[in-house]
Design an enzyme around this catalytic site. Sequence first.
Site, mmCIF file in Angstrom:
data_model
loop_
_atom_site.group_PDB
_atom_site.id
_atom_site.type_symbol
_atom_site.label_atom_id
_atom_site.label_comp_id
_atom_site.label_asym_id
_atom_site.label_seq_id
_atom_site.Cartn_x
_atom_site.Cartn_y
_atom_site.Cartn_z
ATOM 1 N N CYS A 68 -14.368 26.092 27.230
ATOM 2 C CA CYS A 68 -13.138 26.506 26.661
ATOM 3 C C CYS A 68 -12.287 27.594 27.195
ATOM 4 O O CYS A 68 -13.102 28.391 27.703
ATOM 5 C CB CYS A 68 -13.174 26.737 25.292
ATOM 6 S SG CYS A 68 -13.894 25.399 24.142
ATOM 7 N N GLY A 121 -12.443 23.940 31.055
ATOM 8 C CA GLY A 121 -12.215 22.657 30.014
ATOM 9 C C GLY A 121 -11.534 21.828 30.521
ATOM 10 O O GLY A 121 -10.238 21.943 30.584
ATOM 11 N N ASN A 147 -12.838 29.962 21.760
ATOM 12 C CA ASN A 147 -13.578 29.941 22.983
ATOM 13 C C ASN A 147 -14.893 30.608 22.579
ATOM 14 O O ASN A 147 -15.043 31.845 22.239
ATOM 15 C CB ASN A 147 -13.027 30.769 24.252
ATOM 16 C CG ASN A 147 -14.009 30.842 25.409
ATOM 17 O OD1 ASN A 147 -14.685 29.819 25.553
ATOM 18 N ND2 ASN A 147 -13.767 31.821 26.285
ATOM 19 N N GLY A 148 -16.096 29.892 22.899
ATOM 20 C CA GLY A 148 -17.288 30.364 22.596
ATOM 21 C C GLY A 148 -17.987 29.610 21.484
ATOM 22 O O GLY A 148 -17.772 28.165 21.387
ATOM 23 N N CYS A 208 -20.866 37.702 29.130
ATOM 24 C CA CYS A 208 -21.686 36.904 29.606
ATOM 25 C C CYS A 208 -21.836 36.991 31.353
ATOM 26 O O CYS A 208 -20.560 37.280 31.892
ATOM 27 C CB CYS A 208 -21.040 35.466 29.302
ATOM 28 S SG CYS A 208 -21.620 34.153 30.335
ATOM 29 N N TYR A 260 -20.070 32.636 38.029
ATOM 30 C CA TYR A 260 -19.725 31.154 38.315
ATOM 31 C C TYR A 260 -18.538 30.734 37.519
ATOM 32 O O TYR A 260 -17.888 30.040 38.217
ATOM 33 C CB TYR A 260 -20.963 30.402 37.930
ATOM 34 C CG TYR A 260 -20.789 28.844 37.625
ATOM 35 C CD1 TYR A 260 -20.506 28.302 38.967
ATOM 36 C CD2 TYR A 260 -20.934 28.385 36.277
ATOM 37 C CE1 TYR A 260 -20.274 26.738 38.712
ATOM 38 C CE2 TYR A 260 -20.809 26.864 36.349
ATOM 39 C CZ TYR A 260 -20.360 26.134 37.458
ATOM 40 O OH TYR A 260 -20.506 24.867 37.257
ATOM 41 N N SER A 308 -17.076 27.877 43.808
ATOM 42 C CA SER A 308 -17.565 29.070 43.319
ATOM 43 C C SER A 308 -18.509 29.987 44.128
ATOM 44 O O SER A 308 -18.841 31.239 43.900
ATOM 45 C CB SER A 308 -18.143 28.946 41.963
ATOM 46 O OG SER A 308 -19.356 28.083 41.796
ATOM 47 N N ASP A 356 -25.580 29.137 47.146
ATOM 48 C CA ASP A 356 -25.251 28.522 45.902
ATOM 49 C C ASP A 356 -25.241 29.868 44.805
ATOM 50 O O ASP A 356 -26.210 30.827 44.778
ATOM 51 C CB ASP A 356 -26.043 27.542 45.528
ATOM 52 C CG ASP A 356 -25.225 26.520 44.666
ATOM 53 O OD1 ASP A 356 -24.019 26.775 44.328
ATOM 54 O OD2 ASP A 356 -25.674 25.336 44.503
ATOM 55 N N ASP A 357 -24.475 29.378 43.512
ATOM 56 C CA ASP A 357 -24.601 30.501 42.520
ATOM 57 C C ASP A 357 -25.699 30.151 41.640
ATOM 58 O O ASP A 357 -26.160 31.259 41.118
ATOM 59 C CB ASP A 357 -23.168 30.462 41.933
ATOM 60 C CG ASP A 357 -22.783 28.944 41.410
ATOM 61 O OD1 ASP A 357 -23.575 28.426 40.571
ATOM 62 O OD2 ASP A 357 -21.624 28.608 42.145
ATOM 63 N N CYS A 413 -28.306 28.414 26.971
ATOM 64 C CA CYS A 413 -27.463 29.284 26.511
ATOM 65 C C CYS A 413 -26.820 28.833 24.736
ATOM 66 O O CYS A 413 -26.520 27.556 24.653
ATOM 67 C CB CYS A 413 -26.098 29.417 27.125
ATOM 68 S SG CYS A 413 -24.664 30.436 26.584
ATOM 69 N N CYS A 425 -24.996 40.047 28.675
ATOM 70 C CA CYS A 425 -25.822 39.086 28.276
ATOM 71 C C CYS A 425 -26.452 38.600 29.427
ATOM 72 O O CYS A 425 -25.836 38.177 30.476
ATOM 73 C CB CYS A 425 -25.071 37.937 27.627
ATOM 74 S SG CYS A 425 -26.163 36.802 26.991
ATOM 75 N N CYS A 456 -30.063 33.673 29.131
ATOM 76 C CA CYS A 456 -30.461 32.468 29.897
ATOM 77 C C CYS A 456 -31.284 32.872 31.028
ATOM 78 O O CYS A 456 -32.097 31.998 31.419
ATOM 79 C CB CYS A 456 -29.057 31.641 30.619
ATOM 80 S SG CYS A 456 -28.021 32.620 31.346
#
Length: 468
Positions: A12, A38, A112-113, A246, A252, A293, A355-356, A392, A445, A448
């Site tokens: 979002c 989104g 958002n979240g 995050c 990304y 990205s 790549d990311d 996540c 954070c 992940c």
Amino acid sequence: MLAEIKGLNEECGVFGVWGHPDSAQLTYYGLHSLQHRGQEGTGIVVSDGNKLRVVKGEGLVSEIFTSNVMEELKGTSAVGHVRYATAGGGGYENVQPLLFHSQTGSLALAHNGNLVNANYLKHQLETQGSIFQTSSDTEVLAHLIRRSGFSQIKDQVKNALSMLKGAYAYLILTENELMVALDPHGLRPLSLGCLGDAYVVASETCAFDVIGAEYIRDIRPGELLIINKDGITSEQFAFNSTKSICTMEYVYFSRPDSNIQGINVHTARKNMGKRLAIEAPIEADVVTGVPDSSISAAIGYAEAAGIPYEMGLVKNKYVGRTFIQPTQSLREQGVKMKLSAVRGVVEGKRVVMVDDSIVRGTTSRRIVSLLKEAGATEVHVVISSPPIKNPCFYGIDTSSKEELIASDKSVEEIRQLIGADSLTFISTEGMLGAIVKTEGTNGFCLGCFNGDYPTEIYPDTLQYYYQK
Ligand code: SF4
């Protein structure tokens, strides 16, 4: 990388305006610049000081807000939302902002979240008589606000926020106030700006640039901003706030022209590429990035390694959303439709492909194969994030733990599966150093990557993410 085929999706973006006669139009442009966060649904709620009016629908910003629709959205304050449908599922009813009416006034919510105790709170609220009209966790906040028992809206909101756990950047619009809240860990980005006398708030600062607004500052973890005719006030609703933004926003999700906490996203990604050139020195002829990205990191790698950067992969921008399908076979087909290797660039060359991230591994395998089919003699894959081993819980759709290729496989096993000649992931220290240029992991954070989440995770949330 291409979000829809990779299995790593933002959930979002939010945008709000206070005190501008063209609030809905500004929100339209702001949401348009946040569309990468989104694409499934979008909405705008506008206030003219007396009542709130909503327009929303499933689709892109440009599809939902036609010129006729925009004509109807008159008012001096607005909140808007773009949604990627995962938490709570899709469907019109879950498209935000959510608008609630009561005898004491109306309330619009854009979030958002992802809350990690939403199911727990919903259960409690339902036993007390609440009935939910959506399956989204956002609605929980509206019920908590209305049940708080305080007389002032500010106290109602503060009390409700104190019960939430997880990631949230909330915009709350009433007839005469815009409230802005960020969770105590500041997991999602949220910035404040101004446009003349008007205030604007956005998930990313790229939304300010598009409307000519000036960046003021980022919202602090645990902060509640209240904007009304008397100006702007700030309060902490959580005092044990520790920032854990995050990391994947830098790697990304966010646009390269956005700044998060004053750090430009493109520059951070370019630094990750430079760091990778040190951590993974490779003898090669060209460096290429997976659009869009990973291009910044690829440029950084090429610059630091002294190897030419070339456009070895091109993206077909005109593949419609109709082709975005969640099944494995269609996802692989999606890679072919969306990416092509440039034979004239890679034929007969040793290629470094930047790549990311690697999520399931199937997309990486297909891209390596595309490059080899186009004549690359070697394909060396370097990744600007550490292996993603855990799901996540905070609003990023990363697939279940079982689907994450790095959850139970070594780097060498992943290399073999994707068919690369070598595979290197950036170190955690290297990634963070590229963002902040200082040592240490504080303020981010990394859940992940290392399974160390900044909040407690409720058992039913764990169950959902490990079984979905
Ligand atoms: S777990 Fe990963 S994707 Fe989720 S908020 Fe933390 S760093 Fe971001």
